[in-house]
Design an enzyme around this catalytic site. Structure first.
Site, mmCIF file in Angstrom:
data_model
loop_
_atom_site.group_PDB
_atom_site.id
_atom_site.type_symbol
_atom_site.label_atom_id
_atom_site.label_comp_id
_atom_site.label_asym_id
_atom_site.label_seq_id
_atom_site.Cartn_x
_atom_site.Cartn_y
_atom_site.Cartn_z
ATOM 1 C CG HIS A 156 -7.787 26.439 -36.065
ATOM 2 N ND1 HIS A 156 -8.398 25.222 -35.936
ATOM 3 C CD2 HIS A 156 -8.321 27.023 -37.185
ATOM 4 C CE1 HIS A 156 -9.270 25.068 -36.928
ATOM 5 N NE2 HIS A 156 -9.236 26.145 -37.698
ATOM 6 C CD GLU A 159 -7.367 24.683 -32.610
ATOM 7 O OE1 GLU A 159 -6.835 23.823 -33.340
ATOM 8 O OE2 GLU A 159 -8.553 25.024 -32.715
ATOM 9 C CG HIS A 286 -6.081 21.478 -35.677
ATOM 10 N ND1 HIS A 286 -6.860 22.543 -36.030
ATOM 11 C CD2 HIS A 286 -5.418 21.102 -36.796
ATOM 12 C CE1 HIS A 286 -6.692 22.805 -37.316
ATOM 13 N NE2 HIS A 286 -5.826 21.942 -37.811
ATOM 14 C CD GLU A 376 -8.639 18.581 -33.092
ATOM 15 O OE1 GLU A 376 -8.208 19.424 -32.274
ATOM 16 O OE2 GLU A 376 -9.104 18.884 -34.192
HETATM 17 ZN ZN LIG Z 1 -8.093 23.563 -34.812
#
Ligand SMILES: [Zn+2]
Length: 516
Positions: A156, A159, A286, A376
């Site tokens: 992404h 990110e 991410h 994350e």
């Molecule tokens: Zn992401």
């Protein structure tokens, strides 16, 4: 596919050519310890930097203290001894646009030419290269029984922490190797590590134009065509759930016809990359939360009134262990409360958080031998540059420990009676409904937790062979198989899977805009 092999071959040819002209390099002639001490001399830098690194080292030991075993302490001691070099000096903690990123990767390559290689797996929609930096003792070559690992960042585009962490990781591996750090040296010698800092360089540029202060959820998330790449992989889950009920194939599920035409160039490049290298372990970095998320991402049942359901793989225990390895080695992920969310031990099954279709981690597990989790790493998707140094310290041990996990379980060769490796032999573990296959060199890697297992190797045209093996907590146990040719007229071979083409539903689920 073939194109990667060709470029590897060209690279090796150039290397041979250089050696023919110049003779083997001086460094290649030195023994290990000579090389190490030479590395130390070359990398000695000013005292100021050393002190800065020492401070960071002390912090590192303190933060990871909660999960240290005796052997970890020795490793950390080894790390501290090597903290002299300086590709990651404090002033370098800044965001890297595409050009700066490429420069940083090539700088590492020129600093550590004997253990690195840069290659591109393809281009983004706007033509930016998807560069991978590889670390190993013989770059460009798969050595039998040496597992392949990958880190993917910035899928992404907005990110961005993963992208920065992977650049710092590359610099760190190079520096520590040169400084003679034993833990890093061993990792690089025993493993082939592939680092793709940015899978979505076009999205990054869009997000970067907004700047770090813009904490948007969407700007720059997709690629240049605004497609979310983590919703862009062929959906193999539906097929998997069908096969589970009908005793069908449990690994390497086939792709739908014309899949190449249905995915974005970045996704296409990554899928071909996965098909060309026999990756064993991977993580996809991410931001937008702080948690280690493991497969499956997609629920088995449709979501009922906002309730989510845990969707376990056959390797659920291993995935939980992998996720915990990261969360506990991270300074605060394991504490659970982050960014207003709570995740017990800092880990979560993807589907039990929220269901997601066509994601990359499920695809890894269902189409290849690779086990991937999704990390994350920050509440703030685009943290300010001032936060980068402390984020690096919070993640450094976790990034290294996670890579070391690929050396657990069992590994070995599958040979025929004449000691020729059999590629694509299938390795099955009783009680685990997920087989893995050998790579082209006939070597296999099967991640397993400590315990005793019944393991069977089978290949078309050969009699299957079963062994019982006990896996300990340390290094992978080596277990080789020698298969006899199947006598004519018998048919007790390989599991008869329905060899059906992928018939995954093409329906696009409503877009879920969580961090993953
Ligand atoms: Zn992401």
């Amino acid at each position: 596919m073939v194109w990667v092999r060709e470029s590897e071959e060209r690279e090796r040819e150039r290397e041979r050519e250089r050696e023919r002209k110049e003779g083997p390099s001086l460094l290649a002639l030195l023994s290990g310890s000579e090389r190490r001490s030479r590395g130390r001399r070359q990398t000695g830098r000013a005292g100021l930097r050393k002190r800065a690194r020492k401070r960071s080292g002390a912090l590192f030991a303190e933060q990871s203290g909660t999960m240290l075993s005796g052997s970890s302490l020795i490793w950390i001691g080894a790390l501290l001894l090597g903290l002299e070099a300086s590709l990651t000096g404090a002033s370098d903690f800044q965001h890297h646009g595409y050009e700066e990123m490429v420069r940083a990767l090539f700088a590492v390559q020129s600093e550590c030419p004997y253990i690195t290689r840069i290659y591109s797996i393809g281009r983004s929609v706007e033509g930016r290269h998807l560069y991978v930096l590889e670390f190993t003792d013989n770059p460009g070559i798969h050595e039998a029984l040496e597992p392949e690992f990958k880190y993917v960042g910035n899928m992404h585009g907005n990110e961005v922490l993963g992208r920065e962490l992977l650049i710092y990781l590359a610099q760190f591996l190079c520096e520590e190797y040169r400084a003679g750090n034993e833990r890093i040296t061993r990792l690089i010698h025993d493993t082939r590590i592939h680092i793709l800092p940015s899978m979505n360089p076009d999205g990054y540029e869009v997000a970067a134009r907004q700047g770090p202060e813009f904490n948007g959820y969407l700007v720059g998330r997709g690629n240049a065509k605004e497609v979310d790449l983590n919703r862009n992989f062929p959906d193999l889950n539906a097929l998997m759930y069908y096969y589970e009920k009908h005793n069908g194939q449990n690994h390497h599920l086939p792709l739908p016809d014309n899949w190449e035409l249905q995915v974005e160039p970045e996704t296409l490049a990554v899928i071909k990359w996965m098909q060309n290298y026999n990756f064993v372990l991977s993580a996809n970095l991410h931001g937008g939360a702080v948690v280690a998320n493991y497969p499956f991402d997609k629920s088995r049942e449709p979501r009922i009134r906002g309730k989510t359901t845990y969707s376990a793989t056959s390797d659920d225990k291993i995935f939980r262990k992998l996720a915990k390895t990261y969360s506990y080695a991270h300074s605060w992920m394991h504490k659970g409360w982050n960014c207003g969310d709570y995740f017990d031990e800092g880990i979560t099954n993807g589907a039990s958080w929220y269901s997601l279709s066509k994601g990359m981690q499920d695809f890894n597990y269902l189409h290849t031998n690779c086990f991937e989790i999704t990390l994350e790493l920050s509440c703030d998707k685009f943290p300010p540059a001032t936060a980068l140094a402390s984020e690096w310290l919070a993640n450094r041990e976790a990034l290294v420990s996670y890579m070391e996990q690929m050396h657990h379980g069992i590994k070995g060769m599958v040979y025929d009676e004449n000691n020729n490796p059999i590629s694509n032999a299938v390795i099955s573990v009783a009680g685990v409904n997920h087989d893995i296959t050998c790579g082209t060199d006939g070597d296999y890697f099967r991640l397993l937790l400590p315990g005793t297992y019944t393991v069977t190797a089978s290949a078309l045209g050969y009699l299957p062979f079963t062994s019982i093996v006990t896996v300990g907590p340390a290094e992978a146990v080596q277990l080789h198989f020698y298969l006899k040719v199947q006598p004519k007229g018998t048919n007790l071979n390989v599991k008869a899977y329905a060899n059906k083409k992928g018939t995954s539903t093409a329906k696009i689920p409503p877009t879920n805009l969580g961090p993953r």
